[in-house]
Design a protein around this motif. Structure first.
Motif, short mmCIF file in Angstrom:
data_model
loop_
_atom_site.label_atom_id
_atom_site.label_comp_id
_atom_site.label_asym_id
_atom_site.label_seq_id
_atom_site.Cartn_x
_atom_site.Cartn_y
_atom_site.Cartn_z
N PHE A 20 0.83 -1.21 0.00
CA PHE A 20 0.00 0.00 0.00
C PHE A 20 0.86 1.25 0.00
CE2 PHE A 20 -2.45 3.39 1.99
CZ PHE A 20 -3.65 3.32 1.31
N ASN A 21 1.89 1.27 0.81
CA ASN A 21 2.78 2.44 0.87
C ASN A 21 3.48 2.67 -0.47
OD1 ASN A 21 2.26 3.23 3.51
ND2 ASN A 21 3.80 1.84 4.35
N ASN A 22 3.85 1.61 -1.15
CA ASN A 22 4.47 1.75 -2.47
C ASN A 22 3.50 2.37 -3.47
OD1 ASN A 22 6.96 0.74 -1.74
ND2 ASN A 22 6.55 -1.35 -2.43
N GLU A 108 -5.95 -6.47 -4.84
CA GLU A 108 -5.14 -6.85 -5.99
C GLU A 108 -5.27 -5.89 -7.16
OE1 GLU A 108 -7.07 -8.77 -4.28
OE2 GLU A 108 -5.75 -10.29 -3.38
N GLU A 109 -6.26 -5.00 -7.11
CA GLU A 109 -6.52 -4.11 -8.25
C GLU A 109 -6.19 -2.65 -7.95
OE1 GLU A 109 -10.55 -4.71 -9.40
OE2 GLU A 109 -10.31 -6.85 -9.79
N ILE A 110 -5.60 -2.36 -6.79
CA ILE A 110 -5.31 -0.97 -6.43
C ILE A 110 -4.16 -0.43 -7.27
CG2 ILE A 110 -4.65 0.62 -4.60
CD1 ILE A 110 -5.78 -1.32 -2.58
N THR A 111 -4.37 0.75 -7.82
CA THR A 111 -3.34 1.49 -8.54
C THR A 111 -3.32 2.91 -7.99
OG1 THR A 111 -4.83 2.29 -10.26
CG2 THR A 111 -3.77 0.13 -10.63
N MET A 116 -6.46 7.33 -5.89
CA MET A 116 -6.74 8.76 -5.90
C MET A 116 -8.23 9.02 -6.12
SD MET A 116 -5.17 11.73 -8.36
CE MET A 116 -5.98 11.00 -9.80
N LYS A 117 -8.82 8.27 -7.06
CA LYS A 117 -10.26 8.44 -7.33
C LYS A 117 -11.09 8.04 -6.12
CE LYS A 117 -9.94 7.72 -12.33
NZ LYS A 117 -10.29 6.81 -13.46
N ALA A 118 -10.70 6.94 -5.47
CA ALA A 118 -11.45 6.48 -4.30
C ALA A 118 -11.36 7.49 -3.16
CB ALA A 118 -10.92 5.13 -3.85
#
Length: 229
Positions: A20-22, A108-111, A116-118
């Motif tokens: 997550f931090n990355n 698994e799908e977080i970018t 940012m959108k969320a």
């Protein structure tokens, strides 16, 4: 200079915290400060000292699983926007939103872009909900509580008295000659007087007191823990 957004991450997996931090650090368009916690108790302690801009929570912890975790976080979150992290379970994400989360993300799908959108959506949705909630419980003109809220709070005070013998005083009052003010000077002047009276109430009542605009020029004050002689 763009303000730093403080995120509290509730996640007991060291690997997931690292990932997550990355993702957060890869976002070149925003500045984040992420603080991670591996338990509900440590998160609660942190919130009591510093309120973050956003909570991102994993629902599966050693001490709590599933939607029970969200319920526990909601109890300590102080209306902070919440994004839920899930596995490949969109149904759970939807249920989390129905229970009070502002959004959800599948791990698994977080970018950087989806995060940012969320975050933007969660903050906007939280602000809208707060505004709607305030409109439902407050009088639009005076910003005091309205009569509907008074009815609910009075039930609570009565229940406290019945169960704990906790005394309270209820004072109802109105403004003498207020109709003549409206008739002679117009409702604009009358509204300003009501607002001024409401401001005075809020300046001098105790933090534990409840004050509402009951209707027209009528007001009600409920003062708990008064001494009966």
């Amino acid at each position: 200079m763009q303000a730093t957004l403080t995120i509290y991450l509730l996640e007991d997996s060291v690997d997931d915290v690292y990932i997550f931090n990355n993702i957060v650090n890869a976002d070149q368009n925003s500045t984040y400060k992420t603080v991670s916690f591996d338990s509900l108790s440590s998160l609660q302690t942190a919130i009591e000292f510093i309120t973050p801009d956003l909570l991102v929570i994993d629902l599966n912890l050693p001490e709590s699983t599933g939607l029970q975790t969200l319920v526990a976080v909601k109890a300590i979150s102080l209306d902070i926007p919440i994004i839920v992290l899930t596995g490949n379970d969109e149904t759970l994400g939807v249920e989390a939103i129905q229970l009070g989360a502002q959004d959800y993300l599948i791990k698994e799908e977080i970018t950087p872009s989806s995060l940012m959108k969320a975050i933007r959506f969660a903050k906007e949705r939280s602000m809208l909900f707060t505004a709607l909630e305030q409109r439902a419980i407050k009088d639009k003109l005076t910003k005091l509580y309205n009569r509907t809220t008074f009815d609910l709070r009075l039930e609570n005070f009565e229940a406290d008295f019945d169960r704990y013998q906790r005394p309270y005083a209820l004072i109802m009052f109105d403004l003498n000659g207020f109709k003549a003010v409206n008739d002679e000077n117009g409702h604009v002047i009358g509204d300003k007087i009501l607002q001024h009276v409401a401001d005075r109430f809020q300046m001098f009542n105790r933090a534990s007191d409840f004050i509402c605009r009951y209707g027209g020029d009528e007001f009600v004050l409920i003062a708990p823990d008064v001494e009966i002689r």
